[in-house]
Motif scaffolding. Structure first.
Motif, PDB file in Angstrom:
ATOM      1  N   GLY A  31      65.098  25.727  54.449  1.00 40.29           N
ATOM      2  CA  GLY A  31      65.050  25.743  52.994  1.00 40.29           C
ATOM      3  C   GLY A  31      65.097  27.171  52.494  1.00 40.29           C
ATOM      4  N   HIS A  32      64.722  27.371  51.270  1.00 37.58           N
ATOM      5  CA  HIS A  32      64.555  28.656  50.588  1.00 37.58           C
ATOM      6  C   HIS A  32      65.841  29.265  50.049  1.00 37.58           C
ATOM      7  CE1 HIS A  32      62.434  32.133  49.205  1.00 37.58           C
ATOM      8  NE2 HIS A  32      63.168  32.954  49.941  1.00 37.58           N
ATOM      9  N   THR A  33      66.906  29.354  50.851  1.00 35.16           N
ATOM     10  CA  THR A  33      68.131  29.996  50.364  1.00 35.16           C
ATOM     11  C   THR A  33      69.048  29.019  49.614  1.00 35.16           C
ATOM     12  OG1 THR A  33      68.909  29.731  52.654  1.00 35.16           O
ATOM     13  CG2 THR A  33      68.241  31.943  51.981  1.00 35.16           C
ATOM     14  N   GLY A  50      59.947  22.383  52.094  1.00 39.29           N
ATOM     15  CA  GLY A  50      59.222  23.263  51.189  1.00 39.29           C
ATOM     16  C   GLY A  50      59.909  23.604  49.879  1.00 39.29           C
ATOM     17  N   ASP A  51      59.111  24.239  48.978  1.00 40.33           N
ATOM     18  CA  ASP A  51      59.475  24.434  47.579  1.00 40.33           C
ATOM     19  C   ASP A  51      59.653  23.078  46.893  1.00 40.33           C
ATOM     20  OD1 ASP A  51      59.173  27.151  47.757  1.00 40.33           O
ATOM     21  OD2 ASP A  51      61.234  27.668  47.210  1.00 40.33           O
ATOM     22  N   ILE A  52      58.584  22.314  47.031  1.00 39.49           N
ATOM     23  CA  ILE A  52      58.491  21.021  46.353  1.00 39.49           C
ATOM     24  C   ILE A  52      58.232  21.296  44.864  1.00 39.49           C
ATOM     25  CG2 ILE A  52      57.001  18.971  46.143  1.00 39.49           C
ATOM     26  CD1 ILE A  52      56.450  19.376  49.246  1.00 39.49           C
ATOM     27  N   SER A  70      61.378  24.723  58.521  1.00 35.71           N
ATOM     28  CA  SER A  70      61.317  26.152  58.197  1.00 35.71           C
ATOM     29  C   SER A  70      61.578  26.426  56.724  1.00 35.71           C
ATOM     30  CB  SER A  70      62.355  26.889  59.046  1.00 35.71           C
ATOM     31  OG  SER A  70      62.762  28.082  58.426  1.00 35.71           O
ATOM     32  N   HIS A  71      60.834  27.378  56.175  1.00 31.85           N
ATOM     33  CA  HIS A  71      61.175  27.875  54.841  1.00 31.85           C
ATOM     34  C   HIS A  71      61.542  29.355  54.923  1.00 31.85           C
ATOM     35  CE1 HIS A  71      61.410  26.890  50.566  1.00 31.85           C
ATOM     36  NE2 HIS A  71      61.060  28.150  50.347  1.00 31.85           N
ATOM     37  N   LEU A  72      62.162  29.741  56.052  1.00 31.47           N
ATOM     38  CA  LEU A  72      62.521  31.160  56.256  1.00 31.47           C
ATOM     39  C   LEU A  72      63.822  31.533  55.549  1.00 31.47           C
ATOM     40  CD1 LEU A  72      61.782  31.410  60.105  1.00 31.47           C
ATOM     41  CD2 LEU A  72      60.371  32.319  58.242  1.00 31.47           C
ATOM     42  N   ASN A  91      65.025  19.703  50.964  1.00 29.55           N
ATOM     43  CA  ASN A  91      64.398  21.016  50.821  1.00 29.55           C
ATOM     44  C   ASN A  91      64.596  21.505  49.387  1.00 29.55           C
ATOM     45  OD1 ASN A  91      67.297  21.466  52.192  1.00 29.55           O
ATOM     46  ND2 ASN A  91      66.905  23.202  50.836  1.00 29.55           N
ATOM     47  N   ASP A  92      63.687  22.330  48.920  1.00 31.13           N
ATOM     48  CA  ASP A  92      63.813  22.960  47.606  1.00 31.13           C
ATOM     49  C   ASP A  92      64.114  21.960  46.485  1.00 31.13           C
ATOM     50  OD1 ASP A  92      63.794  26.072  48.291  1.00 31.13           O
ATOM     51  OD2 ASP A  92      64.995  25.057  49.825  1.00 31.13           O
ATOM     52  N   VAL A  93      63.379  20.876  46.490  1.00 31.56           N
ATOM     53  CA  VAL A  93      63.592  19.864  45.440  1.00 31.56           C
ATOM     54  C   VAL A  93      63.120  20.408  44.078  1.00 31.56           C
ATOM     55  CG1 VAL A  93      63.095  17.496  44.700  1.00 31.56           C
ATOM     56  CG2 VAL A  93      63.529  17.970  47.102  1.00 31.56           C
ATOM     57  N   GLY A 102      56.722  26.005  50.995  1.00 35.31           N
ATOM     58  CA  GLY A 102      57.587  27.086  50.552  1.00 35.31           C
ATOM     59  C   GLY A 102      56.784  28.055  49.699  1.00 35.31           C
ATOM     60  N   ASN A 103      57.380  29.205  49.387  1.00 35.95           N
ATOM     61  CA  ASN A 103      56.691  30.204  48.560  1.00 35.95           C
ATOM     62  C   ASN A 103      56.300  29.648  47.191  1.00 35.95           C
ATOM     63  OD1 ASN A 103      59.680  30.442  48.794  1.00 35.95           O
ATOM     64  ND2 ASN A 103      59.473  31.689  46.953  1.00 35.95           N
ATOM     65  N   HIS A 104      57.133  28.794  46.602  1.00 41.26           N
ATOM     66  CA  HIS A 104      56.813  28.257  45.269  1.00 41.26           C
ATOM     67  C   HIS A 104      55.696  27.223  45.291  1.00 41.26           C
ATOM     68  CE1 HIS A 104      59.559  30.362  42.702  1.00 41.26           C
ATOM     69  NE2 HIS A 104      60.524  30.200  43.599  1.00 41.26           N
ATOM     70  N   ASP A 105      55.355  26.747  46.471  1.00 42.47           N
ATOM     71  CA  ASP A 105      54.237  25.812  46.549  1.00 42.47           C
ATOM     72  C   ASP A 105      52.897  26.537  46.347  1.00 42.47           C
ATOM     73  OD1 ASP A 105      55.991  23.653  46.871  1.00 42.47           O
ATOM     74  OD2 ASP A 105      56.258  24.168  48.981  1.00 42.47           O
TER      75      ASP A 105
HETATM   76 ZN   LIG Z   1      61.552  29.285  48.604  1.00 40.87          ZN
END
Ligand SMILES: [Zn+2]
Length: 310
Positions: free
Chosen positions: A256-258, A92-94, A225-227, A47-49, A124-127
Motif C-alpha cells: 500500500g501507501h504509494t 493500511g490507510d483505512i 506492507s505499508h512501505l 489498500n489505501d481505501v 498505514g501512516n494515516h491510521d
Molecule cells: Zn500511507
C-alpha cells in the motif's frame, strides 16, 4: 394443517435441491480439474481505501460509479460462494479521505470491514491521523486483527494488541501473515504515534520468515506492507520491491501507501533465487486484488491472479 406441513416439506425439498445444485456447479478453475488433491486458496486484498465508503458518483471523470463498500461486499460474497478458503486482507490507510472519517473517527470503516469479514489488516501512516489513542478507541468496532512486526508498541496503548503476525489455517493450508509499516518520523507528527518505535523492515522480515517457516511451519507466507511499492527517485528507501529482493521465503507482499495500481503482481527474484510476488491495487476501494494459490499434495504451489474493478 396437514396441507400446510406438506407445503412446507415441498418448500424444504426445493430449497435443498437448489442449494445442492449450487454446490454441484462446476465452478472450480481449470487448473484444479480432475485433481481432487489440489487445495485452492483465494487471497483478496485492498489498500489505501481512505474512508471511501460510497462509490464514486456517476459524473466522476475518472471512476464513475466505481468502488464503494456495498459493491465490494457483493463481489466478495460471490467469490466466497466459489471457494470457502478465502483470506481477505488490507494493507493500511483505512482512515482519512472523506467526511465519514472526520465525523465518526473510523468507527464506520471498522464496522463495515467487520461486516465484510476482513481477516486481517496492517496499519498505514494515516491510521495514526487521530493519534494512536484515536485508533485504539475505534478498535472495539473491528472484529478483525491488526498486525505489525516492525512497529514496537511496547510503550503505547497498542502493546499486546497489535501483534507481529497471525497464522491461519484454511482447508489444511497454513498461512502466516506478518505486517510491516513505514517509517513514521518525518511523515506523521510524533504527538500522534507517541512511543511507537520503528524497526528495520528487512531485519524484521528475516525474523518473521524464520518464525513462520521454521517454527510455525507455514505453507504460505504473506507480508502485509505499508512501505510503498517503489521509490525511483530514492532507490535507497525501503520499498516492497527492495524488500522482496533482500529477503527470502516471503511468497507474497501485499502493499500500500504509494497508491500503485498493478493489474497483476510483479514477480521479483528474491535472495534465495525463488519468486516473491508483489501486489498493490491502487486506492479508494476502486479495485480488489485477487490471487489464487493452488497447492498440490506436496504443498508445491502455483498461482493465478487478477485485479477486479469494483
Ligand atoms: Zn500511507
Amino acid at each position: 394443517m396437514q396441507k400446510k406441513i406438506k407445503m412446507k416439506r415441498r418448500d424444504f425439498i426445493q430449497k435443498t435441491a437448489a442449494s445442492s445444485a449450487i454446490l454441484a456447479l462446476p465452478s472450480l478453475p481449470l487448473m484444479s480439474f480432475g485433481k481432487p488433491d489440489i487445495k485452492h486458496l483465494t487471497i483478496l486484498h485492498t489498500n489505501d481505501v481512505h474512508s471511501h465508503i460510497d462509490s464514486f458518483p456517476a459524473d466522476d471523470s475518472r471512476n464513475p460509479n466505481q468502488g464503494g463498500v456495498s459493491r465490494r461486499a457483493s463481489l466478495i460474497d460471490s467469490i466466497r460462494k466459489e471457494n470457502s478458503n478465502v483470506l481477505l486482507l488490507d494493507a493500511g490507510d483505512i482512515f482519512q479521505g472523506t467526511p465519514y472519517f472526520n465525523y465518526y473517527g473510523g468507527e464506520l470503516e471498522f464496522k463495515l470491514m467487520s461486516m465484510l469479514n476482513y481477516d486481517l489488516a496492517t496499519m498505514g501512516n494515516h491510521d495514526f491521523d487521530n493519534g494512536i489513542d484515536g485508533f485504539y478507541a475505534q478498535l472495539p468496532h473491528a472484529k478483525f486483527d491488526f498486525v505489525s512486526a516492525n512497529y514496537d508498541f511496547k510503550n503505547t496503548v497498542l502493546n499486546e494488541i497489535v501483534k507481529p503476525y497471525k497464522v491461519f489455517n484454511k482447508g489444511g493450508i497454513k498461512i502466516g501473515v506478518f505486517g510491516l509499516g513505514i517509517e513514521l518520523e518525518g511523515l506523521v507528527d510524533k504527538k500522534m504515534y507517541k512511543e511507537t518505535v520503528y524497526n528495520d523492515p528487512v531485519e524484521t522480515a528475516e525474523e518473521m520468515t524464520r518464525i513462520l517457516k521454521i517454527e510455525e511451519k507455514c505453507d504460505l507466507i504473506i507480508c502485509l506492507s505499508h512501505l510503498g511499492y517503489n521509490y525511483r527517485n530514492d532507490p535507497d528507501k525501503i520499498s516492497d520491491l527492495t524488500l522482496a529482493k533482500k529477503t527470502k521465503d516471503i511468497d507474497l507482499i501485499i502493499g500500500g501507501h504509494t497508491h500503485t495500481f498493478l493489474d497483476k503482481p510483479t514477480i521479483v527474484t528474491n535472495k534465495a533465487g525463488a519468486q516473491t510476488l508483489v501486489n498493490q491495487v491502487g486506492a479508494y476501494g476502486i479495485n480488489l486484488g485477487r490471487i489464487d494459490f493452488y497447492f498440490d499434495h506436496n504443498k508445491k504451489k502455483t498461482h493465478e491472479s487478477r485485479t477486479i474493478i469494483v
